[in-house]
Every structure is written in C-alpha cells, then in structure tokens.
Write an enzyme that holds these catalytic residues in place. Structure first.
Site, PDB file in Angstrom:
ATOM      1  N   GLN A  18     135.144  34.468  30.831  1.00  0.00           N
ATOM      2  CA  GLN A  18     133.903  34.211  31.876  1.00  0.00           C
ATOM      3  C   GLN A  18     133.011  32.933  31.446  1.00  0.00           C
ATOM      4  OE1 GLN A  18     133.381  34.582  34.642  1.00  0.00           O
ATOM      5  NE2 GLN A  18     130.647  34.521  34.478  1.00  0.00           N
ATOM      6  N   GLU A  19     133.062  33.535  30.222  1.00  0.00           N
ATOM      7  CA  GLU A  19     131.718  32.404  29.129  1.00  0.00           C
ATOM      8  C   GLU A  19     132.255  31.095  29.262  1.00  0.00           C
ATOM      9  OE1 GLU A  19     128.978  32.712  27.927  1.00  0.00           O
ATOM     10  OE2 GLU A  19     128.893  35.048  27.602  1.00  0.00           O
ATOM     11  N   SER A  20     132.988  30.854  28.652  1.00  0.00           N
ATOM     12  CA  SER A  20     133.984  28.847  28.114  1.00  0.00           C
ATOM     13  C   SER A  20     135.112  28.896  29.530  1.00  0.00           C
ATOM     14  CB  SER A  20     133.506  28.938  26.639  1.00  0.00           C
ATOM     15  OG  SER A  20     134.501  29.638  26.487  1.00  0.00           O
TER      16      SER A  20
END
Length: 486
Positions: free
Chosen positions: A312-314
């Site tokens: 989700q972050e990267s």
C-alpha cells in the site's frame, strides 16, 4: 451490498420477544433435561459448518471466519467447548441436524423457506443477495434469457430454491443442474477458471473470492437482499434456542455483533479488477524478493500484514519517493527514520525493520480499552495520519455518542478531520482523514487477497505433489531409464 439493513436494535428486540414467548417450552422448567442441559453435561457445543473464507477456515491450524467466531462466542457464553464439524455440502449439514449429530448449523446459510419443515432459523446476522456470476472476458448476460451455457449450483443450497421458483414463474426455458460433489465456493472457482459457464453465489462470498480470483464477474443480482441465519432442529425443546436468543441480544446490545460484521464484511464493498490483478501479479513476481525480510522483522505482526502495508505504501518499490519526501518500501519520513535508527530509507531491510518497529510502538501506545483484534486498524490509521489525529477521531466519535474503542465507529469519523465543520475544534487540527480511511480499507482488502492467494497456491502445490507421488507408486523406476512394464 452485504451489510444488513435491519437495525441491530430491531434484531435484539425480536430476539428478546421470542425468548419470552418460548419461556413456557423450556424443559428444565418442568423438571425435564433439555437440549441445553445435555450440551452442558457433555461440555461441548457441536456446530456443523462448511469451509469458506467468510464462514470457517484454518490457516496453520488457526481457525477464523464470521460463523466460527460467532459460534465460539456462543460456546463461551454457554460455558462449554466448541466442536466444529466441517461438511462438504449443504445436504450433509441438514442430514446431521436431522440425525442429532450436531446442535446447530452455522454455515452462512441464506434463509430458505423450503427448509422450515425440517429446521428453524435464528435471527439474521447479516444479509446478502444471490448473484449470477460468469468469467470476465466472456459475454455478460443481462438476464436468464441471455444464458448460453451450463448453470450449476450446489445441491441443497438456497440457489436451488431460487432457480426452481424462477423456472416455474418467469423463465420456463431455464435449464440448470445441481452438484453434490462441489461446494458453492468450488463452483465459483470453476467459473473463474473457465471450467464452468455460470453459477449462483451470495454477494459476500463473491466479493471475497474476487480478491483471489479477479476473473470472477457478477452478471446481475438474482434476488434482493436476504437474511443469513443459523439453523436449529425443529423441536418442542426450546432451551438451546432461548439461550441463543439471549446471546444474540447481548451481542447486539454491547456492539459485538456489529464489530464482527465490520471485521469480516466492512471492507469488501468496492472491487477494482485492474488493481487486484496487478497486486496478484506482484505477489508472484516481486514479493519473493522481500518475503524473507518481512518474515524476519515482523515480530508480533503477521508478516503478510506487514507485506501488504508495504505494498500500500510503495507497491514494493524500495526506491519509491513521495512529493512530501517520504521514501522507501515503508515510506518513512526522515524524522521517523532517524527516531528508529534507520540510516538508509531506500535499503529494503532497513525500511522494513523500521516500519515494523514503528507499527509495534503504535500498537503498544494505544489505549488498553481498544479490543485486541481491532488495535491494528487504529495503529494503521495512526501510521498514515499521525497518532494525534487518530486520537482526534476517537474524541469526535465519543462526542457523537459513538464508541471510541470500536473501529467501525471511529473509521466513519476519520473523514470529518478534513471538514471545516469539525476540525477547528480538534486538538491537532486539519488532517486528510478520508485518506487514512481508504488507506486502512485498502490494506484490509490486500490482506484478504494475499492470504487467500497464498493458500490457493499451497493447496495446488499439495495436490500436484500428491499426484506426483501417486504416479511414482504406480510406475516405480527399477533401473536407469527403465520402469516396470517397459
């Protein structure tokens, strides 16, 4: 939609009134030993169910599922041990009930009028619609008149009742068949794999399976929303049934039922085929490079959850950089990285280690009143939004007579942190709360996909190994290049 439209107050009130109505038929009032007495003497509540991600499943011997958790709480309420009895098809469930081999059925069963001569239902705990599904890429039918292929449903299911009614009343040309060998879940998987043209499923199960089989597509709703309920044997003995109604009333009153619904159904609403397909591809092609690092540094956190947070972050890109300056697999700010001892934010191992430590610190920092199985969602909101803004959302919830320890209540207040009507009165001011809401929901959806997809891969690998082993037994090698029968 899979969320129940009946209010929980209504469910609780109906349960209470039914319990009072049943009071004269409870055997122990007349000195007889009733079903509830027998269960307590035995020390076990026998619950028959069917394996499904939503209903009952086990991962590494750890059981989970909406029906499983509800049944476990009922057994705890009665002060007895829960004994789960898995069955392969719905007909077997009702046979077990008829033969007194089980005490109740908790298997995500839709209310089915045809079953009422053999069993009675408890209160609804969520609702679903029946849907016709097909494989994405093939022509989408708009009604039963457009079907060009085979329709197969699970034997004994409410889908059989629905198709019978439709053939009698609206579509006399409708042809379909039922399968004793395949469960509803297996039939849905066959449609996704192109092995079957059509089947019917319930909207909740379909929404979950689409996270693992994105080719599974909904053609149209076959019914309006219908209640999902437990089934009990028809009997003059109301002792167990009355206890169940009391249990349901308590679950409604203290918010436990709403929290269970949120846990299993609160994040399944929206489905993005491209996003899901991209994620499943990344599981095969990118995750293997970092899986050992997630496993190494996860600590008390499930490594799969840590992995989906990083996605989700990267999108598992160690070089990822945002316009605000956060970097790496776990997208850490410079200040956060310094506080965690992370010297190189784009180093995959340092980033994963730092993100895991930070998340665990947030978990420990949370108020102890937040239930154990909901703490992670509060921590993730704080990870994305900042701890202070998460506390503001809890205060807003409390001020609006919600439960600040319940994720289902707090998550609905997160978007208010960016609304002028609310944020001036908060301690930490404006925040993009709607982004935190979507952040947590996305992670929950990715987690369903990752866990289910890996389970499917393990199952197929085990099946392949079993076939190979069987072939080896039937055709053993007895010399270089030779085998028996050559």
């Amino acid at each position: 939609m899979t969320r129940i439209k009946l209010s929980y107050f209504t469910i609780g009130l109906v349960a209470l009134l039914l319990a009072l109505a049943l009071w004269p038929n409870i055997p122990w009032r007349n000195g007889q030993e009733g079903q509830l007495d027998q269960i307590k003497a035995r020390g076990e509540l026998r619950v028959s169910t069917i394996s499904s991600p939503l209903i009952y499943s086990t991962e590494k011997d750890t059981p989970s599922g909406f029906d499983y958790e509800l049944a476990k709480r009922f057994a705890d309420y009665l002060g007895v041990k829960l004994v789960i009895i898995p069955h392969h098809n719905i007909d077997d469930l009702f046979d077990a009930l008829d033969n007194d081999d089980t005490d109740l059925l908790a298997a995500g069963l839709i209310y089915n009028r045809e079953r009422l001569n053999r069993a009675r239902t408890g209160p609804a705990y969520y609702s679903v619609s029946q849907q016709l599904v097909y494989r994405l890429g093939s022509p989408r039918p708009k009604s039963f008149s457009d079907l060009k292929g085979q329709v197969v449903v699970a034997s004994g299911s409410a889908h059989m009742t629905t198709l019978k009614r439709l053939k009698q009343t609206k579509y006399p040309e409708l042809n379909w068949s039922s399968s004793v060998d395949k469960s509803g879940k297996e039939l849905l998987e066959q449609v996704a794999e192109g092995k079957l043209d059509y089947t019917l499923g319930d909207s909740a199960t379909i929404a979950l399976l689409q996270r693992i089989h994105p080719q599974l597509a909904v053609a149209f709703d076959v019914t309006d929303e219908e209640p999902v309920t437990w089934y009990f044997k028809q009997s003059d003995d109301d002792s167990l049934y009355a206890a169940m109604l009391d249990f349901y009333s308590e679950m409604v009153e203290d918010g436990s039922l709403a929290r269970l619904e949120e846990k299993y159904l609160g994040h399944v609403g929206s489905f993005d085929y491209v996003d899901t397909k991209t994620f499943l591809s990344a599981i095969d092609n990118v995750l293997p490079s970092y899986q050992h690092l997630f496993e190494k540094h996860a600590g008390d956190i499930d490594w799969k959850l840590l992995a989906v947070i990083a996605y989700q972050e990267s999108h598992w890109n160690p070089q990822a950089t945002s316009p605000t300056g956060v970097r790496g697999l776990m997208m850490l700010t410079r200040a956060t990285a310094d506080g965690l001892g992370v010297k190189d934010r784009v180093d995959p191992e340092e980033s994963i280690r730092g993100g895991a430590i930070y998340l665990q610190r947030l978990m420990k920092k949370l108020p102890e009143t937040i239930p154990e199985d909901e703490r992670i969602w509060f921590a993730l909101a704080a990870y994305n939004l900042g701890y202070g803004h998460m506390l503001d959302a809890r205060r807003l919830t409390k001020n609006q007579n919600g439960n600040p320890d319940s994720w289902v209540d707090v998550k609905m207040r997160l978007p208010m942190l960016s609304q002028k009507r609310y944020y001036p009165s908060t301690t930490y001011g404006y925040a993009r709360g709607h982004e935190a809401y979507n952040y947590v929901e996305n992670i929950r959806r990715y987690q369903v996909s990752l866990v289910g997809y890996l389970q499917e891969k393990e199952k197929k690998a085990a099946q392949h190994a079993a076939i190979e082993a069987e072939l080896g037994k039937s055709n053993p090698v007895v010399g270089p290049g030779w085998s028996i029968g050559d």
